[in-house]
Design an enzyme around this catalytic site. Sequence first.
Site, PDB file in Angstrom:
ATOM      1  N   SER B 127       0.837  -1.203   0.000  1.00 10.74           N
ATOM      2  CA  SER B 127       0.000   0.000   0.000  1.00 10.74           C
ATOM      3  C   SER B 127       0.865   1.244   0.000  1.00 10.74           C
ATOM      4  O   SER B 127       1.997   1.229   0.510  1.00 10.74           O
ATOM      5  CB  SER B 127      -0.853  -0.021   1.265  1.00 10.74           C
ATOM      6  OG  SER B 127      -1.365   1.256   1.563  1.00 10.74           O
ATOM      7  N   TYR B 151      -0.850   0.245  10.109  1.00 12.60           N
ATOM      8  CA  TYR B 151      -1.110  -0.465   8.846  1.00 12.60           C
ATOM      9  C   TYR B 151       0.078  -0.319   7.888  1.00 12.60           C
ATOM     10  O   TYR B 151       0.578  -1.307   7.326  1.00 12.60           O
ATOM     11  CB  TYR B 151      -2.382   0.102   8.210  1.00 12.60           C
ATOM     12  CG  TYR B 151      -2.730  -0.464   6.860  1.00 12.60           C
ATOM     13  CD1 TYR B 151      -3.290  -1.729   6.748  1.00 12.60           C
ATOM     14  CD2 TYR B 151      -2.521   0.276   5.701  1.00 12.60           C
ATOM     15  CE1 TYR B 151      -3.629  -2.237   5.500  1.00 12.60           C
ATOM     16  CE2 TYR B 151      -2.861  -0.226   4.464  1.00 12.60           C
ATOM     17  CZ  TYR B 151      -3.413  -1.485   4.359  1.00 12.60           C
ATOM     18  OH  TYR B 151      -3.749  -1.981   3.123  1.00 12.60           O
ATOM     19  N   LYS B 155       2.487  -3.299   6.533  1.00 11.74           N
ATOM     20  CA  LYS B 155       2.661  -3.573   5.100  1.00 11.74           C
ATOM     21  C   LYS B 155       4.136  -3.500   4.719  1.00 11.74           C
ATOM     22  O   LYS B 155       4.630  -4.325   3.947  1.00 11.74           O
ATOM     23  CB  LYS B 155       1.835  -2.584   4.269  1.00 11.74           C
ATOM     24  CG  LYS B 155       0.347  -2.922   4.215  1.00 11.74           C
ATOM     25  CD  LYS B 155       0.113  -4.205   3.427  1.00 11.74           C
ATOM     26  CE  LYS B 155      -1.352  -4.583   3.333  1.00 11.74           C
ATOM     27  NZ  LYS B 155      -1.529  -5.917   2.715  1.00 11.74           N
TER      28      LYS B 155
END
Lengths: 328, 328
Positions: B127, B151, B155
């Site tokens: 991402s 997050y 990732k």
Amino acid sequence: MRILILGAAGMLGRKLAERLAHDGQLGGQSVDTLDLVDVITPAAPAGFKGEANCQAGDLSEPGTMAAMVRSRPDLIFHLAAIVSGEAEADLEKGYRINLDGTRLLLDAIRLEGEGKGWKPRVVFSSSLAVFGGSFPAVIPEEYVLTPQTSYGTQKLMGELLLADYARRGFLEGVGIRLPTICVRPGKPNRAASSFFSGIIREPLAGQEAILPVGEDVRHWMTSPRSAIGFLIHAATLDIALLGDRPNLSMPGLSVTVGEQIAALREVAGDRVAGLIRQERDPVIERIVAGWAQALDASRAEALGFTAEKHFTDIVWAHIEDELGGRIG
Amino acid sequence: MRILILGAAGMLGRKLAERLAHDGQLGGQSVDTLDLVDVITPAAPAGFKGEANCQAGDLSEPGTMAAMVRSRPDLIFHLAAIVSGEAEADLEKGYRINLDGTRLLLDAIRLEGEGKGWKPRVVFSSSLAVFGGSFPAVIPEEYVLTPQTSYGTQKLMGELLLADYARRGFLEGVGIRLPTICVRPGKPNRAASSFFSGIIREPLAGQEAILPVGEDVRHWMTSPRSAIGFLIHAATLDIALLGDRPNLSMPGLSVTVGEQIAALREVAGDRVAGLIRQERDPVIERIVAGWAQALDASRAEALGFTAEKHFTDIVWAHIEDELGGRIG
């Protein structure tokens, strides 16, 4: 204050404990308790006036870290690691200690402190092994990190965890990317970088040293003395100055192996420098070829971290700190 | 060939399975078996001629991944993740699924394949949340990654693991950093980016949409159609071209919310565009303010990844793919 050192039986851990015991204070606060932990029981530093708790423990065992942080140290130095050569040879062990160990520590801190007003400073020893692949001769501060060893990958993952847990307010994090330490006292270890110290240390002790690479190999180094200075400074600097990037490339000296040997010759003469014997090792040559040669460490320099400017100073630091100031 | 999709019940997972079922082949090889896994049982794609195995499983449970890879798929798409908003709200769940889940997959592949001649291609959906903190308006290819969300941290740790396991020869890894997907079909989700789609999707369906940020917010987006194209291309490209950097920033379109609304107005008229109501949400504004606005994705472009060049194309992709080509 109470200070926990993980990896306290290692070279830097021992020197750090000795320095803290010698100074008796850190940043103006008296050092009352040292909790010293490693996979083997660390020695208590000589002459320490406070309480030293020396313990053996496997940092990757569930529960070990929780027990370590229960006494809520004000400051934690996380220096424990599987070194580069071993992490490459044993993938599972490297990830277990270097990644899981770090994560278990940070989670133990989170669970012990969250909402209870305990938020320790955590100083994490990272490495220039986080750099890898193609990069410029002098790696900029904002250059992408694409490690090419499992050790570098694990250290970078530790940096990222530290930054995330600091951002979320569980701890004050400072990650310091140490240059290769030279001259390491003691015996050669399984780090692929071991020879950078060996070619200085062994000749100064009257012994032959093996050089497994060419003299044109250039690398980024600092003395154990400077490295301890980095750890102390990281423990006391104003955390607000780090902003959203708590991981810092430490200053060092960019020298070739040839320049190392010339400095040794300048300090200790031809006979000592003549004890180095070249015997190339393709495995080490290949690993070392991928390492950083020089970094821009201007962020850390602006924050007050300092290192040697000439390799003769690094040779002298070894002679003064390890050999009682005498050569041969 | 046999293809495993983890996260097959998610929006991209479903569209990918449908595309593979429709094409019946990938890179000239027939698609014989689709193993579709998610936390809820995924649907088999309509009209698939081969065998579809649809299973529910918790990817972070020990043993799940080992069972998944026992059939030795030629290709694995790892799309399963806890989204940004939820990973920020629930730290443990985010790390468990996004980090542990990915690591369990890669370790299961290593243990199943090492020394046994099985080395699958793994396409990992990363991402643009790996970027964070201060960065230039257009983030260069070689810019340091300092995520500012859990997050993004997870990732990036997944990218690093993928790169290390690929380097060690356990798998062929391709990590693709997806732009924010717009227009996502279906309902709003817990990603903080949800509104970028909502302000197009809801008005086109005749419903009011809430805009929680200002119209000057700029972001990096691509359509679901392009994202599926990225996944397919990542699965088939010549792996040697990635060198020692298997993680790639995907191309996208840098647009402001104001430009999104203008494009919606151009395609669907004032009445539809008038269904957007601004109601600022400081939490979302703060999260979004830290996001990338534009990337240099020239590496991926040179490798043949392509995306829309105008936001009207993104609106039309939604109308064609989700609304049968009709507005209102």
